[in-house]
Each structure stands twice: as structure tokens, then as C-alpha cells.
Design a protein around this motif. Structure first.
Motif, mmCIF file in Angstrom:
data_model
loop_
_atom_site.group_PDB
_atom_site.id
_atom_site.type_symbol
_atom_site.label_atom_id
_atom_site.label_comp_id
_atom_site.label_asym_id
_atom_site.label_seq_id
_atom_site.Cartn_x
_atom_site.Cartn_y
_atom_site.Cartn_z
ATOM 1 N N TRP A 88 0.814 -1.211 0.000
ATOM 2 C CA TRP A 88 0.000 0.000 0.000
ATOM 3 C C TRP A 88 0.853 1.270 0.000
ATOM 4 O O TRP A 88 1.970 1.281 0.506
ATOM 5 C CB TRP A 88 -0.911 -0.001 1.229
ATOM 6 N N LYS A 89 0.252 2.336 -0.559
ATOM 7 C CA LYS A 89 0.884 3.647 -0.531
ATOM 8 C C LYS A 89 -0.189 4.707 -0.308
ATOM 9 O O LYS A 89 -1.369 4.499 -0.620
ATOM 10 C CB LYS A 89 1.637 3.914 -1.835
ATOM 11 N N SER A 103 0.166 -0.303 -4.139
ATOM 12 C CA SER A 103 1.409 0.369 -4.508
ATOM 13 C C SER A 103 1.837 0.094 -5.942
ATOM 14 O O SER A 103 2.620 0.850 -6.517
ATOM 15 C CB SER A 103 2.528 -0.063 -3.544
#
Length: 415
Positions: A88-89, A103
């Protein structure tokens, strides 16, 4: 009953202790991330940033305290592949609130909006600043007069939906390490929770034509290029049947529901005649759904929006078990009619609250009474899993969402 027992009782046309509740087990029964952030604030929860797994529709996974608060009984098995924080980002939504996105997606935010690029840097979609959704901008065969003579399966994976599909949709289940990860992730979710597990397979026959050729072209193709449509569908089916068999072999024993999706209706009617459905789609749906039934105890769930009343008998003959979103606001889709004519054959997964008008603009008390009425009709004698009609959108008052789920629990008990 625990959650899994409750859902599976309904799926087998048995009476549970109460109507099961779904909130986010599929990409058509959930909530947009802006609306979710507002809901979390309303509930007074202090949770980490939500994970927006579907960037096209801006959907996030409900977090555990929210699922507990709303007595949720079914979850998306795809969550099994999202535990690693490296996946994840951060991302900033249009209202300024924040979330996390996968991500591996190439998302670019500028003055024109949010853009999605594939690995070849083709612009697949864009969400303008005034919009809440990503619109497709590239179609693999969209500029051609008709389908080409040779259709490559690899070409069909270049559309917006295929590129943004989260696991397990983008996992290579023919590769041993990926297959093991797939099986182990779902097995752990099954053993560590008592939720009913729902896995989205897709198997799109209609919508894949839209995303590959464009909706207008595909509608014309059905009448003007039937040979090309059949070439296209056979290419899809070769992959679908192989992948579906692999999914069932690896994880079928842990799943309660396999989800398919094919929007086939407008507000007023099906997109095409029964003859067209029977000519191109019915037997192919039956091939996939027969495979599910022969290799597992999973039930077949189909999401199809709109007025599809005329197609429902054919869908039942093809092997359908569960219908969603039960769009009771569309023509010929009155809940009384659906329950009377199809309640012996189908489970209704949704249809309990009009998410476009009542949920969005009614008072909390109006929401409660609306939910009560629809649950009494669709849930009479069993056969209902509670959900609203499609995903909860930005702008829906958080107090109405709370009222809806409180009513689902309050009015869901069988006497």
C-alpha cells in the motif's frame, strides 16, 4: 449461529436465526472511501487509513470495528492478499481525506485529475477533479470496425479494469508459489474467522465486451458481427474455464460464494433481447456455473444491474443461485414480484435499501421504515442477505448509513 452458518443456511434455502448482513464482501455491496471516512468519523472511531482496493469505483474495505458495529456476516476473500503493508501507498481523495491504494498502480494526480497508466505508459483512465470515478479512456479494439480475425488473450488484459484488478485477479495461479499463496491466504482467513467468504471471479461476458470494444461498438457487434463476438467470447472462455477450475481446486472448500458480474440491464429493460442472451451468453454462463457446482459446494452469485426481469428464467436455467443488486427501482423489478416468481429458486443479495434516493436524501427514520418494508418482502420465509442496492456513494449522510444497518439487525430476526 455464527456468521458463516447464518449465510450458508440462507444459501441453502433454510431459515437462519436472522437475516445475514453484508457490507463490502463484493465490489458492488460496499462503500466509497470518501463516504467511509465520513462514516468512521461519525462513529467516533480512530482507525488507520482505509485501504482503497478498487480505484475505479473508489471502494475501500470496511475495517474490523466497523464490521463488528454493523454485525457483518460476509467478507471479501480477496482481503487475504492485502496483509503486507508494503502493498500500500498513501493517496489523497477529492475531499482532502486520505486513504491507501495498491502500490503497484501507476496513479498520477495533476490539474486534469487522477490518471491511470499501464506498464507501457498507456493512459487507461482518468478521474476529472469534479468526478468521483475513473473513466476508461483506452479500448484495446475500440478503434476497429469489428473484432479482428485473431484475438489474443494477452491483449484483453490491457483494459482499465483488468489492470486495476486486485488479487487474486492478477495472480498467476498456474505458477506454484502464487497458487500456494492463494490457497494459504484463503485457508487462513477461513480458519481464523467465522465469516462467510465471498470470492469475486468475474467471468464477464457482457462487460468484457464493453471494456474491450466500447459499449456502443459491442452492442452493434452482437447484431452485425456475430462471428467476431463468438471469437472474442471463446477466447475469454478458454481462460475463464481454466482459471475457474484452478480457483475451485485450490480454495473451493473454503468459499461460500463465487461472484460473477455482467451488467445486462438499464432502468427500463435488458440491454438486449432474450434471443441475444440465449444466442451468445446463456450456454457460456452455464458452462462456468456448472463447473462451480460440480467442483464445490459454492453458490453462484451474479451481479447484474437494471431491469433484468425478462432474463431471470434463463439465468436460473443456466445455474444461478444468488442475484444482486436486486435493483427494485428498475422496471418490472418490484420486490413482491421477484419474491413471488423467483423466491423458490434464487437468493436475493441486496434490494433492501434504495441507495440512490432514500439512503441519500431521506431521514434516518425514513431509511429505517424503507428497510423494514423491503426486508419483510424479500426475506419472508428466508432467502435474503441484507445489503443496499449497490455501493454507498459520497454525499450519503453517515447517520443514514447507521440507521440502515441498525434496521437490518433490528428487523432481521426470524420469529
Amino acid at each position: 449461529m455464527n456468521s458463516r452458518q447464518r449465510v450458508e443456511a440462507v444459501l441453502n434455502h433454510q431459515l437462519p436465526d436472522r437475516v445475514p448482513i453484508d457490507f463490502g464482501s463484493t465490489r458492488t455491496t460496499g462503500i466509497t472511501t470518501i463516504a467511509y471516512n465520513q462514516l468512521v468519523r461519525k462513529l467516533g472511531l480512530n482507525e488507520p487509513l482505509p485501504r482503497m482496493y478498487d480505484v475505479v469505483q473508489q471502494l475501500c474495505y470496511p475495517q474490523q470495528p466497523v464490521k463488528d458495529f454493523f454485525k457483518v456476516d460476509a467478507i471479501d476473500a480477496g482481503q487475504a492478499f492485502y496483509s503486507d503493508s508494503n502493498y500500500w501507498k498513501p493517496f489523497i481523495l477529492h475531499d482532502g481525506s486520505q486513504c491507501l491504494v495498491p502500490s503497484w498502480l501507476d496513479l498520477v494526480q495533476d490539474q486534469q485529475g487522477t490518471k491511470v497508466f499501464d506498464q507501457q505508459q498507456t493512459l487507461l483512465g482518468i478521474m476529472p477533479p469534479q468526478s468521483y470515478y475513473i473513466d476508461q479512456t483506452y479500448w484495446v479494439y475500440g478503434q476497429m470496425d469489428k473484432f479482428p480475425e485473431h484475438i489474443e488473450a494477452s491483449h484483453l488484459a490491457r483494459d482499465l479494469w483488468a489492470y486495476t484488478t486486485p488479487p487474486p485477479g492478477n495472480m498467476d495461479l498456474g505458477e506454484s508459489s502464487q497458487a500456494q499463496k492463494f490457497r494459504q491466504g484463503i485457508k487462513e482467513m477461513y480458519e481464523q474467522t467465522d465469516y462467510a467468504l465471498v470470492l469475486r471471479f468475474g467471468g464477464n461476458l457482457v462487460e468484457s465486451g464493453f471494456s474491450t470494444r466500447g459499449m456502443e461498438n459491442y452492442f452493434c457487434d452482437l447484431y452485425l458481427d456475430p462471428a467476431g463476438v463468438n471469437r472474442f467470447l471463446e477466447t475469454l472462455m478458454e481462460d475463464y474455464l481454466k482459471n475457474l477450475a484452478r480457483v475451485l481446486d485450490l480454495a473451493g472448500q473454503y468459499l461460500s460464494v463465487i461472484m460473477f458480474a455482467d451488467d445486462m440491464g438499464s432502468e427500463q429493460s435488458p440491454f438486449f433481447s432474450k434471443d441475444i442472451y440465449q444466442k451468445f451468453f446463456k450456454n457460456r454462463h452455464k458452462q462456468m456455473w456448472d463447473l462451480v457446482h460440480s467442483k464445490s459446494s459454492c453458490k453462484v452469485f451474479l451481479h447484474s444491474c437494471g431491469s433484468i426481469y425478462e432474463l431471470i428464467p434463463d439465468l436460473i436455467e443456466a445455474g444461478l443461485d444468488v442475484i444482486n443488486p436486486v435493483q427494485i427501482t428498475a422496471r418490472d423489478m418490484q420486490p413482491e414480484r421477484l419474491k413471488k416468481e423467483f423466491g423458490r429458486d434464487l437468493i436475493f443479495w441486496g434490494g433492501c435499501c434504495d441507495s440512490r434516493t432514500v439512503l441519500g436524501s431521506g431521514t434516518p427514520e425514513q431509511v429505517r421504515q424503507h428497510v423494514r418494508k423491503n426486508m419483510e418482502i424479500l426475506g419472508y420465509g428466508g432467502g435474503l442477505v441484507f445489503n443496499q442496492i449497490h455501493n454507498i456513494q459520497p454525499g450519503v449522510p453517515a447517520e443514514n448509513i447507521v440507521a440502515m444497518f441498525e434496521a437490518a439487525y433490528e428487523y432481521g430476526e426470524y420469529k
